[in-house]
Scaffold this active site. Structure first.
Site, short mmCIF file in Angstrom:
data_model
loop_
_atom_site.label_atom_id
_atom_site.label_comp_id
_atom_site.label_asym_id
_atom_site.label_seq_id
_atom_site.Cartn_x
_atom_site.Cartn_y
_atom_site.Cartn_z
N ASP A 67 0.81 -1.22 0.00
CA ASP A 67 0.00 0.00 0.00
C ASP A 67 0.85 1.27 0.00
O ASP A 67 2.07 1.22 0.21
CB ASP A 67 -0.95 0.01 1.21
CG ASP A 67 -0.26 -0.46 2.51
OD1 ASP A 67 0.98 -0.35 2.60
OD2 ASP A 67 -0.96 -0.93 3.41
N ASN A 136 -6.98 -3.38 14.56
CA ASN A 136 -8.39 -3.59 14.21
C ASN A 136 -8.56 -4.76 13.23
O ASN A 136 -9.62 -4.94 12.65
CB ASN A 136 -8.97 -2.31 13.60
CG ASN A 136 -8.24 -1.88 12.33
OD1 ASN A 136 -7.33 -2.57 11.85
ND2 ASN A 136 -8.63 -0.74 11.76
N HIS A 138 -6.88 -5.21 10.38
CA HIS A 138 -6.64 -4.95 8.96
C HIS A 138 -5.36 -5.63 8.47
O HIS A 138 -4.43 -5.87 9.24
CB HIS A 138 -6.68 -3.45 8.62
CG HIS A 138 -5.49 -2.64 9.05
ND1 HIS A 138 -5.54 -1.27 9.19
CD2 HIS A 138 -4.20 -2.98 9.34
CE1 HIS A 138 -4.36 -0.83 9.55
NE2 HIS A 138 -3.52 -1.85 9.65
N GLU A 143 -9.38 -1.99 5.77
CA GLU A 143 -9.96 -1.73 7.08
C GLU A 143 -11.19 -2.63 7.28
O GLU A 143 -11.70 -3.22 6.32
CB GLU A 143 -10.37 -0.25 7.17
CG GLU A 143 -9.19 0.72 6.98
CD GLU A 143 -8.24 0.80 8.18
OE1 GLU A 143 -8.05 -0.23 8.88
OE2 GLU A 143 -7.67 1.88 8.41
P1 PGA Z 1 2.40 -1.91 12.91
O1 PGA Z 1 1.26 -1.90 11.78
O2 PGA Z 1 3.38 -2.93 12.47
O3 PGA Z 1 2.95 -0.52 12.89
O4 PGA Z 1 1.70 -2.28 14.17
C1 PGA Z 1 0.76 -3.10 11.29
C2 PGA Z 1 -0.36 -2.79 10.32
O5 PGA Z 1 -1.08 -1.80 10.53
O6 PGA Z 1 -0.53 -3.55 9.37
#
Ligand code: PGA
Length: 260
Positions: A67, A136, A138, A143
Site C-alpha cells: 500500500d 483492528n 486490517h 480496514e
Molecule cells: P504496525 O502496523 O506494524 O505498525 O503495528 C501493522 C499494520 O497496521 O498492518
C-alpha cells in the site's frame, strides 16, 4: 493455517526472516509482496544483516508493496516508498526498477490502483506476501468491512489507523485520509502469505484472525481461506488464543513436528 508461536518478538522476527530467505534461495527471481509498519522494521534490519553476511541476493527479486498513502509523492519522508528505500532497498543489491509501490501522487488514484493490480499479474503473481496486522484486524490498509474479494483500490483510513500512524508525522503535517491498497482478494492470490504480529496489543486481533469467524469485520480472518498461510507470533500476541496448547503441540517453538 500454520500458527508458529515463538517465545519472544526477536525470535519471531528471526523466524520470518528465515522464511523470506528460504523463498529467495528456492527462487532467486521471486516476486515478494512487502509490508511496512513498526512490526517490519526489525525484520528488514535482520534481513539486511543476513544479506550482508552471505545471505541470499536480491539481484533478481521483484517486489510489490501492499500500500501507499494517497497524496504523498515517493520522495515525501513519510511515504512508504521512502520507508522501503531507507530500511531495505538502499541497503541491499536490489534493482530499484523492480521495486513497486502504488504512486500516492498519481493524478487519478483509481486508475493507479488498476494499473498496480495489472502489474502484479504481469509479473506472474506474488510468490510470498509479507503481512503485518492492524489492531483492528486490517491487512494492508483493508480496514474492517473491506470486501473479502476486494482488489487493489482506494480505502478510507479509520481514525484508529490514522492515530496509530500519526507518530510518524510531524505535528504540523496532515495525516493522509486515503490509501491505495492491495485488496484482500489480491493478497489471497499470493502463493504463500506470511503474517507477523508481536506484542500484547495485537492479542485481540490475532485471536479474531485465527479463531474468530471468517468475517469482513476482521479482514485478516480471510487468511483462514488461504491454502498456505503462515502466522508467526510471539507469546504476548498469542495470549488470547483458546487453542494455544494445540498450536504449541503441533509446532513446538515454531518448528515443524515430525510426522511419525
Ligand atoms: P504496525 O502496523 O506494524 O505498525 O503495528 C501493522 C499494520 O497496521 O498492518
Amino acid at each position: 493455517m500454520k500458527v508458529l508461536i515463538l517465545e519472544t518478538a526477536d525470535t519471531a522476527q528471526e523466524r520470518v526472516v528465515s522464511l523470506i530467505a528460504q523463498t529467495m534461495r528456492d527462487k532467486p527471481n521471486a516476486v515478494l509482496g512487502l509490508a511496512t509498519g513498526g512490526t517490519m522494521l526489525p525484520v528488514y534490519e535482520k534481513l539486511v544483516a543476513l544479506h550482508k553476511n552471505g545471505g541470499p541476493s536480491f539481484r533478481d527479486v521483484t517486489t510489490f508493496n501492499l500500500d501507499e498513502y494517497v497524496g504523498l509523492a515517493p520522495e515525501h519522508p513519510q511515504s512508504y516508498r521512502s520507508y522501503m528505500n531507507d530500511v531495505l532497498f538502499g541497503k541491499v543489491d536490489i534493482n530499484l526498477q523492480r521495486t513497486h509501490l502504488p504512486r500516492g501522487d498519481a493524478r487519478n488514484p483509481e486508475d493507479e490502483a488498476l494499473r498496480y493490480e495489472a502489474a502484479i499479474a504481469q509479473c506472474g503473481g506474488l510468490d510470498l506476501q509479507l503481512l503485518g496486522l492492524g489492531h483492528n484486524g486490517h491487512i494492508g490498509f483493508n480496514e474492517p468491512t473491506s470486501s473479502l474479494k476486494s482488489r487493489t483500490r482506494i480505502k478510507t483510513l479509520t481514525r484508529e489507523t490514522r492515530d496509530a500512524n500519526s507518530r510518524y508525522f510531524r505535528a504540523d503535517e496532515t495525516i493522509p485520509t486515503f490509501a491505495i491498497t492491495m485488496g484482500v482478494g489480491t493478497i489471497l492470490d499470493a502463493r504463500h502469505c506470511l503474517l507477523l504480529a508481536t506484542g500484547a496489543q495485537k492479542a485481540d486481533a490475532v485471536a479474531a484472525m485465527i479463531e474468530g469467524p471468517l468475517a469482513a469485520v476482521c479482514p485478516a480472518s480471510a487468511l483462514q481461506l488461504h491454502p498456505k498461510a503462515t502466522i508467526v507470533i510471539d507469546m504476548a500476541a498469542a495470549a488470547k488464543l483458546k487453542l494455544l496448547d494445540y498450536y504449541l503441540h503441533v509446532h513446538p517453538d515454531g518448528t515443524a513436528r515430525e510426522v511419525v
